[in-house]
Design an enzyme around this catalytic site. Structure first.
Site, PDB file in Angstrom:
ATOM      1  N   TYR A 119     -40.324 103.902 -23.702  1.00  0.00           N
ATOM      2  CA  TYR A 119     -39.494 103.002 -22.894  1.00  0.00           C
ATOM      3  C   TYR A 119     -39.174 103.645 -21.545  1.00  0.00           C
ATOM      4  CZ  TYR A 119     -35.159 100.356 -21.811  1.00  0.00           C
ATOM      5  OH  TYR A 119     -34.171  99.607 -21.229  1.00  0.00           O
ATOM      6  N   ASP A 160     -34.131 106.004 -32.137  1.00  0.00           N
ATOM      7  CA  ASP A 160     -33.793 104.703 -31.558  1.00  0.00           C
ATOM      8  C   ASP A 160     -34.354 103.629 -32.487  1.00  0.00           C
ATOM      9  OD1 ASP A 160     -33.833 102.292 -30.130  1.00  0.00           O
ATOM     10  OD2 ASP A 160     -34.059 103.293 -28.205  1.00  0.00           O
ATOM     11  N   ILE A 198     -33.343 100.255 -32.490  1.00  0.00           N
ATOM     12  CA  ILE A 198     -32.732  99.001 -32.036  1.00  0.00           C
ATOM     13  C   ILE A 198     -33.592  97.773 -32.343  1.00  0.00           C
ATOM     14  CG2 ILE A 198     -31.501 100.240 -30.213  1.00  0.00           C
ATOM     15  CD1 ILE A 198     -33.340  98.912 -28.174  1.00  0.00           C
ATOM     16  N   LYS A 206     -31.397  93.365 -29.506  1.00  0.00           N
ATOM     17  CA  LYS A 206     -32.741  92.906 -29.870  1.00  0.00           C
ATOM     18  C   LYS A 206     -32.735  92.163 -31.210  1.00  0.00           C
ATOM     19  CE  LYS A 206     -33.934  95.264 -26.254  1.00  0.00           C
ATOM     20  NZ  LYS A 206     -34.213  94.603 -24.957  1.00  0.00           N
TER      21      LYS A 206
END
Length: 434
Positions: free
Chosen positions: A103, A188, A190, A227
């Site tokens: 990302y 992460d 998410i 998300k």
């Protein structure tokens, strides 16, 4: 198609709101809670909110692991949560390994104010960009040779931009690696509830309990409702740490980015409705699967492939065969053509620090069905022109209504220098190209 938003299930949440007016302090049914919610709240967060989030995180992971509400730290979205954990773990100059492609905004989230740094771990398409211990060791040893203090490793599972989930053995090898090196692991997660087909999602919270002598103080999870529920505007970010020091210090720091008590109050009611949560997760998975299938099959009609994926709000599209030059300069030439002539906002792989030119992230969940078909039409026309095999296309309906605002279009496509929170970083080729 450059913004990873999940707009496919808003109708389910809207229906729940209409049926549960007490969840809001701004209705006649819920106004009795106004004084309580409007007054000062403990920085720990509303107990009912933390409990509801902990239960939701468990349900997303199939109920295979339980989370302690007292270990949940709030922050302003995943952006704030990432910075919070970095302030807790790293000193200026310390480095975190990060497998590529990754990302792009990690540079902003993790480094801008903390002055930490990221060291890419190269992954390749030959094994579908799977993380290997060999690549981790190579990056770690190179950093040590350069006298860089490696404080940890950050992974995204499910992956942004790949849309893939890590298998149990890969996660075990990663946990083994960080334990051997005595460095932190920030996971992460998410996109945990965006998995739409097998294999199912495996969280680090499951794997760590399967490893003998695992140092849980080294493991931390980043979560968000942006998300999985499609609520990025609510700015709900979560740090879940197994480290008491991180929990204690992070809670003190979280006062700089608390989630509003009004938002906590609403989400506590929403997430505590187990029937709604089960229905939402199932329907969201179904709709994401349908959209992913529709989009990828549309690409296959002109021989465009994507990395096999089972999660996320995007595809990792392979246009390597269409590159005029098999270089990152050639990728940027192709990207300019897609932006300026095809009028599609896709993100080039080099902005994700991908080691191979010709890959693009294409987001498919932030628009309606008709807009997806317009995008597919434009892609097929572009490929037909590039390959010399024109594609016969049906004329689109004249009543098309684009599902993104003109403001977002201007910021993210036509004027990327007008930085929005989700815009690419100034150093990235996505911006340099303009």
């Amino acid at each position: 198609m450059g913004l990873a938003e999940n707009q496919l299930c808003f109708d389910l949440i809207e229906e729940w709101i209409r049926n549960n007016p007490k969840a809001s302090i701004c209705t006649k049914e819920g106004v009795n809670c106004f004084k309580y919610i409007a007054n000062f709240q403990d920085y720990h967060g509303l107990p009912e909110f933390r409990k509801a989030v902990a239960n939701f995180m468990s349900k997303v992971r199939g109920g295979r692991v339980r989370f302690d509400p007292d270990r949940i730290l709030m922050s302003g979205g995943a952006t704030g949560a990432n910075e919070l954990i970095m302030f807790c773990l790293a000193d200026p100059g310390d480095a975190f390994l990060v497998p590529s492609p990754y990302y792009p905004a990690f540079v902003r989230d993790l480094c801008w104010r903390t002055r930490a740094q990221l060291i890419p771990v190269e992954c390749h398409s030959s094994n579908n960009f799977k993380i290997t211990t060999e690549a981790l060791d190579e990056a770690y040893n190179k950093a040590k040779e350069d006298n860089i203090n490696v404080k940890g490793l950050i992974i995204t599972n499910p992956s942004n931009p790949l849309g893939t989930t890590m298998d149990r053995e890969t996660l075990k090898s990663i946990v083994g690696f960080i334990n051997e090196k005595n460095i932190h692991l920030v996971c992460d997660e998410i996109y945990a509830a965006t998995v739409f087909r097998a294999p199912s999602f495996v969280s680090v919270s499951e794997v760590m309990h399967e490893i003998e002598h695992c140092n849980s103080d080294l493991i931390h999870i980043i979560y968000s409702l942006s998300k999985d529920l499609g609520l990025p505007g609510f700015r709900v970010g979560i740090v879940y740490s197994y480290n008491d020091g991180v929990v204690n210090n992070g809670r003190k720091m979280s006062s700089f980015g608390l989630v509003s008590s009004q938002t906590q109050h609403f989400l506590a009611a929403l997430l505590s409705d187990e029937n709604f949560v089960e229905r939402f997760l199932a329907e969201s998975s179904r709709r994401l699967a349908a959209r992913h299938s529709h989009f990828t099959k549309g690409l296959e009609k002109v021989n465009i492939t994507c990395l096999p994926s089972n999660a996320g709000l995007f595809c990792w599209m392979n246009l390597r065969s269409l590159l005029k030059e098999k270089t990152f300069e050639g990728e940027m030439m192709q990207w300019r053509l897609i932006i300026n002539e095809v009028k599609l906002n896709v993100s080039p792989g080099s902005s994700f620090d991908c080691s191979e030119p010709g890959w693009y992230r294409v987001c498919f969940a932030n628009m309606d069905d008709e807009t997806v078909d317009v995008a597919l039409k434009r892609i097929r026309a572009f490929v037909g022109k590039e390959t010399g095999k024109p594609v016969e296309l049906k004329r689109c309906k004249s009543n098309l209504r684009l599902s993104f605002s003109s403001r977002r279009f201007d910021e993210n496509v036509m004027s990327p220098h007008m930085m929005s929170p989700h815009s690419p970083m100034p150093h990235s080729p996505l911006v340099r190209a303009t």
